[in-house]
Design a protein around this motif. Structure first.
Motif, PDB file in Angstrom:
ATOM      1  N   TYR A 122       0.831  -1.208   0.000  1.00 52.62           N
ATOM      2  CA  TYR A 122       0.000   0.000   0.000  1.00 52.62           C
ATOM      3  C   TYR A 122       0.863   1.255   0.000  1.00 52.62           C
ATOM      4  N   LEU A 123       1.850   1.300   0.885  1.00 50.39           N
ATOM      5  CA  LEU A 123       2.701   2.487   0.985  1.00 50.39           C
ATOM      6  C   LEU A 123       3.562   2.663  -0.259  1.00 50.39           C
ATOM      7  N   ALA A 124       3.986   1.565  -0.871  1.00 52.89           N
ATOM      8  CA  ALA A 124       4.763   1.656  -2.108  1.00 52.89           C
ATOM      9  C   ALA A 124       3.936   2.279  -3.221  1.00 52.89           C
ATOM     10  N   GLU A 125       2.669   1.915  -3.299  1.00 46.17           N
ATOM     11  CA  GLU A 125       1.804   2.487  -4.330  1.00 46.17           C
ATOM     12  C   GLU A 125       1.495   3.952  -4.039  1.00 46.17           C
ATOM     13  N   GLU A 126       1.287   4.290  -2.776  1.00 45.79           N
ATOM     14  CA  GLU A 126       1.069   5.694  -2.421  1.00 45.79           C
ATOM     15  C   GLU A 126       2.281   6.534  -2.801  1.00 45.79           C
ATOM     16  N   LEU A 127       3.470   6.007  -2.558  1.00 47.31           N
ATOM     17  CA  LEU A 127       4.695   6.719  -2.913  1.00 47.31           C
ATOM     18  C   LEU A 127       4.824   6.858  -4.425  1.00 47.31           C
ATOM     19  N   ARG A 128       4.498   5.800  -5.143  1.00 47.70           N
ATOM     20  CA  ARG A 128       4.558   5.869  -6.607  1.00 47.70           C
ATOM     21  C   ARG A 128       3.645   6.963  -7.141  1.00 47.70           C
ATOM     22  N   GLN A 129       2.455   7.086  -6.555  1.00 50.83           N
ATOM     23  CA  GLN A 129       1.514   8.100  -7.002  1.00 50.83           C
ATOM     24  C   GLN A 129       1.996   9.510  -6.670  1.00 50.83           C
ATOM     25  N   LYS A 130       2.651   9.688  -5.527  1.00 50.13           N
ATOM     26  CA  LYS A 130       3.171  11.005  -5.153  1.00 50.13           C
ATOM     27  C   LYS A 130       4.396  11.374  -5.972  1.00 50.13           C
ATOM     28  N   GLY A 131       5.218  10.374  -6.295  1.00 48.92           N
ATOM     29  CA  GLY A 131       6.449  10.618  -7.023  1.00 48.92           C
ATOM     30  C   GLY A 131       7.637  10.765  -6.095  1.00 48.92           C
ATOM     31  N   VAL A 132       8.806  10.362  -6.584  1.00 50.98           N
ATOM     32  CA  VAL A 132      10.041  10.394  -5.804  1.00 50.98           C
ATOM     33  C   VAL A 132      11.004  11.391  -6.431  1.00 50.98           C
TER      34      VAL A 132
END
Length: 258
Positions: free
Chosen positions: A59-69
């Protein structure tokens, strides 16, 4: 499992753990995300099932992907080894990010609070609070102001989190407050170098909730980092700011060379 299904699973699991399962969940995704964050925030450190951790991490990996790094490799230094970046520190890919922690070192327990401690613990996942708890148990006392501790970053894009407790300013700023804030920066840099961490991102330690004046805090931060690097320190430093006022302050200090 889709992201919404992960969200609902995590909420229900945490509610069940609290003995509050069975209640209907909020209808909107936004409200359910806020509820999940609140449940992360109030959960005490301790063991949790492997299935929960797997789904949480996904879940957190997908949230991060959506926010961008944002990677340090994408940034341009303002001077040798020093960077200035405005944005969400939980999306920054570098060696370590600095957390402005409290003396318990356990993160912010206020549901959905806006402090950086809350954000870092939320998006790292529940493992971070447990790791911090183990550090405190091992030393048998709360963390001293001006020191630094290292943990893995778990679900954050950086490799590590360095936790430091800044001074809390009372009715006026004192020389001791300034000395302790300088110690925070120096301790973090020394700890990073000891662990071969190539880059760190500093938040604006002790400003905001701890009431350290923004301009004075920035002066101490820049002066301490420059002294460290001129003394042979190799750790690259990102000054991470969130507010426009802090961006202006750091930009002025770094551009002026003061």
């Amino acid at each position: 499992m889709k992201q919404e299904e992960r969200l609902d699973y995590l909420i229900n699991a945490l509610l069940d753990e609290r003995g509050e399962g069975g209640a209907p969940l909020p209808r909107s995704i936004t409200d359910r995300k806020r509820l999940l964050r609140a449940l992360f925030n109030v959960r005490m450190p301790g063991e949790i099932g492997k299935e929960f951790l797997r789904i949480q991490d996904d879940y957190l990996a997908e949230e991060l992907r959506q926010k961008g790094v944002t990677s340090i490799d994408d940034l341009t230094p303002v001077e040798d080894g020093i960077y200035l970046w405005q944005g969400d520190i939980t999306t920054l890919k570098c060696g370590a990010i600095i957390n402005a922690a409290n003396s318990q070192l356990l993160g912010c327990f206020y549901p959905c609070h806006g402090c950086i401690d809350n954000a870092i613990h939320t998006f790292a996942g529940v493992q971070l609070r447990s790791a911090c708890s183990e550090l405190i148990k091992a030393q048998c006392h709360e963390e001293d102001t001006g020191k630094a501790k290292l943990t893995p970053a778990f679900n954050l894009p950086c490799r590590y989190v360095i936790h430091t407790v800044g001074p809390i300013v009372g009715y006026r700023l004192t020389d001791e407050d300034c000395r302790l804030l300088e110690s925070c920066y120096a301790s973090c840099l020394e700890l990073a170098e000891e662990n071969a961490i190539e880059s760190v991102a500093f938040c604006c330690i002790s400003t905001g909730e701890f009431h350290f004046p923004n301009d004075k805090a920035a002066e101490i931060a820049v002066r301490t980092v420059r002294r460290f690097r001129k003394g042979g320190g190799k750790v690259k430093v990102i000054f991470n700011v969130f507010k426009d006022i802090d961006l202006e302050i750091y930009h002025s200090l770094l551009e002026s060379g003061l």
